[in-house]
Write a protein that holds these residues in place. Structure first.
Motif, PDB file in Angstrom:
ATOM      1  N   GLU A 180       0.955  -1.141  -0.144  1.00  0.00           N
ATOM      2  CA  GLU A 180       0.028  -0.280   0.143  1.00  0.00           C
ATOM      3  C   GLU A 180       0.825   1.203  -0.130  1.00  0.00           C
ATOM      4  O   GLU A 180       0.696   2.015  -0.716  1.00  0.00           O
ATOM      5  N   ILE A 181       1.653   0.787   0.391  1.00  0.00           N
ATOM      6  CA  ILE A 181       2.724   2.009   0.870  1.00  0.00           C
ATOM      7  C   ILE A 181       4.338   1.627   1.615  1.00  0.00           C
ATOM      8  O   ILE A 181       4.172   1.135   2.365  1.00  0.00           O
ATOM      9  N   ASP A 182       5.439   2.392   0.413  1.00  0.00           N
ATOM     10  CA  ASP A 182       6.531   1.719  -0.038  1.00  0.00           C
ATOM     11  C   ASP A 182       7.236   2.675   0.736  1.00  0.00           C
ATOM     12  O   ASP A 182       8.569   2.154   0.773  1.00  0.00           O
ATOM     13  N   HIS A 183       6.886   3.721   1.313  1.00  0.00           N
ATOM     14  CA  HIS A 183       8.099   4.729   1.864  1.00  0.00           C
ATOM     15  C   HIS A 183       7.939   5.406   3.087  1.00  0.00           C
ATOM     16  O   HIS A 183       6.450   5.649   3.794  1.00  0.00           O
ATOM     17  N   ILE A 184       8.446   5.289   3.683  1.00  0.00           N
ATOM     18  CA  ILE A 184       8.589   5.237   5.532  1.00  0.00           C
ATOM     19  C   ILE A 184       7.758   6.175   5.570  1.00  0.00           C
ATOM     20  O   ILE A 184       6.467   6.715   6.746  1.00  0.00           O
ATOM     21  N   PRO A 185       8.199   7.788   5.388  1.00  0.00           N
ATOM     22  CA  PRO A 185       7.786   8.930   5.801  1.00  0.00           C
ATOM     23  C   PRO A 185       6.652   9.174   5.001  1.00  0.00           C
ATOM     24  O   PRO A 185       5.467  10.776   5.928  1.00  0.00           O
ATOM     25  N   ASP A 186       6.187   8.709   3.674  1.00  0.00           N
ATOM     26  CA  ASP A 186       4.228   8.359   3.239  1.00  0.00           C
ATOM     27  C   ASP A 186       3.749   7.864   3.998  1.00  0.00           C
ATOM     28  O   ASP A 186       2.388   8.282   4.307  1.00  0.00           O
ATOM     29  N   TRP A 187       4.136   6.959   4.529  1.00  0.00           N
ATOM     30  CA  TRP A 187       3.720   5.745   5.679  1.00  0.00           C
ATOM     31  C   TRP A 187       2.802   7.338   7.146  1.00  0.00           C
ATOM     32  O   TRP A 187       2.003   7.274   7.148  1.00  0.00           O
ATOM     33  N   PHE A 188       3.693   7.505   7.762  1.00  0.00           N
ATOM     34  CA  PHE A 188       3.684   8.373   8.771  1.00  0.00           C
ATOM     35  C   PHE A 188       2.296   9.940   7.939  1.00  0.00           C
ATOM     36  O   PHE A 188       2.096  10.030   8.570  1.00  0.00           O
ATOM     37  N   GLU A 189       2.806  10.094   6.472  1.00  0.00           N
ATOM     38  CA  GLU A 189       2.268  11.347   6.847  1.00  0.00           C
ATOM     39  C   GLU A 189       0.375  10.745   6.329  1.00  0.00           C
ATOM     40  O   GLU A 189      -0.364  11.532   6.472  1.00  0.00           O
ATOM     41  N   TRP A 190       0.630   9.513   5.667  1.00  0.00           N
ATOM     42  CA  TRP A 190      -0.742   8.981   5.761  1.00  0.00           C
ATOM     43  C   TRP A 190      -1.364   8.789   6.657  1.00  0.00           C
ATOM     44  O   TRP A 190      -3.247   9.144   7.328  1.00  0.00           O
ATOM     45  N   GLU A 191      -0.296   8.011   8.557  1.00  0.00           N
ATOM     46  CA  GLU A 191      -1.007   8.289   9.270  1.00  0.00           C
ATOM     47  C   GLU A 191      -1.796   9.393  10.019  1.00  0.00           C
ATOM     48  O   GLU A 191      -2.131  10.402  10.842  1.00  0.00           O
ATOM     49  N   ARG A 192      -0.643  11.115   9.180  1.00  0.00           N
ATOM     50  CA  ARG A 192      -1.338  12.342  10.273  1.00  0.00           C
ATOM     51  C   ARG A 192      -3.138  12.455   9.637  1.00  0.00           C
ATOM     52  O   ARG A 192      -3.449  12.967  10.168  1.00  0.00           O
ATOM     53  N   GLU A 193      -3.058  12.060   8.432  1.00  0.00           N
ATOM     54  CA  GLU A 193      -3.564  12.274   7.373  1.00  0.00           C
ATOM     55  C   GLU A 193      -5.073  12.017   8.147  1.00  0.00           C
ATOM     56  O   GLU A 193      -6.180  12.259   8.257  1.00  0.00           O
ATOM     57  N   CYS A 194      -4.767  10.174   8.951  1.00  0.00           N
ATOM     58  CA  CYS A 194      -5.680   9.613   9.578  1.00  0.00           C
ATOM     59  C   CYS A 194      -6.110  10.408  10.515  1.00  0.00           C
ATOM     60  O   CYS A 194      -7.467  10.285  10.934  1.00  0.00           O
ATOM     61  N   VAL A 195      -5.042  11.007  11.761  1.00  0.00           N
ATOM     62  CA  VAL A 195      -4.937  11.910  13.368  1.00  0.00           C
ATOM     63  C   VAL A 195      -5.853  13.375  12.083  1.00  0.00           C
ATOM     64  O   VAL A 195      -7.139  13.584  13.313  1.00  0.00           O
ATOM     65  N   LYS A 196      -6.177  14.042  11.649  1.00  0.00           N
ATOM     66  CA  LYS A 196      -6.727  14.808  11.203  1.00  0.00           C
ATOM     67  C   LYS A 196      -8.458  14.477  10.938  1.00  0.00           C
ATOM     68  O   LYS A 196      -8.800  15.129  11.682  1.00  0.00           O
TER      69      LYS A 196
END
Length: 432
Positions: free
Chosen positions: A294-310
């Motif tokens: 689904e996501i192959d780049h750790i910072p992109d995964w972290f940014e996806w988590e940020r969007e989920c929190v938002k």
């Protein structure tokens, strides 16, 4: 590294008198030399090298502001080596003074509480530069990076640099994060470390630019991605524990969306809920062992988590409500363990209660633009810190609370942005 701490009743801790305020002092030449010597071993093991850009513009006796990105404890060793011939004071977290205040002042350290408004800090920096004729080293990110990208900078950086009016030097490190990422539990990996030291802004530049332009210039210098740099330069980390602790950053599974169910084992991140496994390659990319990635780049995964929190904040469903072990800092003599309690974080901020009902502390969402949170803090445990200039509360989630540290920092940052946007909106409406 450990920290002095002891168990003490909350009432006795809260009643303690403040310590005498001390002005920054010029660092001792003996301790400067000792720090450089003690730094040499680890730097030699990383085959450390440095590239200097425009540094001939800075005279030997000219004080300057040194800004440096913050990846790991090795950052201090790099600075001690690169600037061994120049006296400089170091802005550092106040808990670094616990049990060693005498030594830290002689090393030239300037204490500050992370992510707490500290107007005295600017005065201390100005005093150091103008009265002591010393340079000042500051990590404007204030905290180590979780995901290998820069953490937010304070809005006041440009204003502060313009007021000081001295040359601004930028230090960028390469490989320091990969050598010792915060999530990996203080386990160092074999990676070459290097640094670039650049003369960034002259006093004349600072005079001709407004504070916002200076701030934008500095922010551009802190636009980096350690995992992308690793991939693009084919930097291989073959440590068989490289994914250990990665669940602290990648706490949410992109496959089943469960939170707190991921766990890093060796070189693999596993979701205990759905069973999906993700392999962390030697060049820092994420690959699903089976099925799609689904996501192959750790910072992109972290940014996806940020969007989920938002999204949770916008829907009104965001909530942190966990039991915690509570420690406090009110002076530099010790960290005091005062008991247990409950930490709640909602859209209206933090509420910490405990110590048999005697402790009630609340913190508004506009208190700070980010959160002092850490993994394996002083080898005690993962930690969330809240508080003010007089007292800090270090909250350690009890077992079973999940990996909440990263999510809480993301929530603090998003709630602060929301508060700022609301304030700006009201100001514009009032001006019409």
């Amino acid at each position: 590294m450990k920290i002095k701490h002891k168990i003490l009743d909350y009432g006795r801790v809260i009643a303690m008198k403040k310590e005498k305020y001390l002005l920054p002092r010029r660092p001792s030449p003996f301790f400067r030399k000792l720090l450089a010597i003690l730094s040499a071993g680890e730097l030699r093991a990383t085959d450390f090298s440095v590239k200097k850009i425009g540094m001939e513009k800075l005279s030997a006796d000219q004080p300057c502001m040194i800004l440096m990105n913050h990846s790991a404890f090795i950052d201090l060793k790099i600075a001690a080596t690169v600037f061994a011939d120049r006296p400089f004071n170091i802005v550092c977290t106040s808990d670094g003074f616990v049990g060693k205040r005498w030594l830290m002042y002689r090393l030239g350290c300037i204490p500050t509480n992370k992510f707490v408004s500290d107007f005295r800090l600017v005065r201390n920096i100005a005093y150091t530069i103008r009265q002591n004729r010393c340079s000042v080293l500051m990590y404007p990110e204030a905290s180590y990076s979780f995901d290998g990208k820069a953490t937010p900078l304070p809005d006041t950086v440009g204003k502060c640099l313009k007021m000081l009016g001295v040359p601004v030097i930028m230090v960028r490190t390469y490989g320091a994060f990969l050598h010792d990422p915060l999530y990996n539990g203080l386990r160092q990996r074999k990676v070459k470390v290097s640094a670039e030291v650049e003369y960034l802004l002259s006093p004349e530049d600072l005079k001709s630019m407004d504070a916002s332009e200076i701030g934008e210039t500095v922010n551009r210098q802190f636009d980096f991605d350690n995992f992308r740099w690793q991939r693009d330069n084919n930097i291989r980390v073959d440590a068989d524990f490289r994914a250990q602790g990665l669940e602290r950053v990648l706490y949410k599974c992109p496959s089943c969306k469960a939170e707190g169910e991921t766990v890093g084992v060796g070189d693999t991140l596993v979701c205990k809920k759905c069973g999906k496994k993700y392999f962390l390659t030697e060049t820092g990319e994420i690959r699903a062992v089976e099925g799609g990635t689904e996501i192959d780049h750790i910072p992109d995964w972290f940014e996806w988590e940020r969007e989920c929190v938002k999204n949770e904040i916008e829907l009104g469903t965001y909530l942190l409500d966990i039991p915690v072990r509570i420690m406090m800092m009110v002076n530099s003599k010790s960290i005091y363990e005062v008991g247990s309690g409950r930490l709640v974080h909602r859209s209206d901020g933090f509420e910490l209660t405990g110590c048999d009902g005697r402790l009630v502390y609340r913190q508004r969402p506009d208190h700070s633009y980010s959160l002092y949170s850490d993994y394996f803090w002083y080898e005690i445990g993962d930690m969330i810190c809240i508080g003010d200039q007089d007292k800090l509360f270090y909250c350690f989630p009890e077992e079973g609370s999940g990996n909440v540290v990263a999510k809480t920092r993301l929530a603090v940052e998003e709630l602060y942005k929301r508060c700022r946007a609301a304030t700006v909106g009201k100001a514009k409406a009032a001006a019409r």
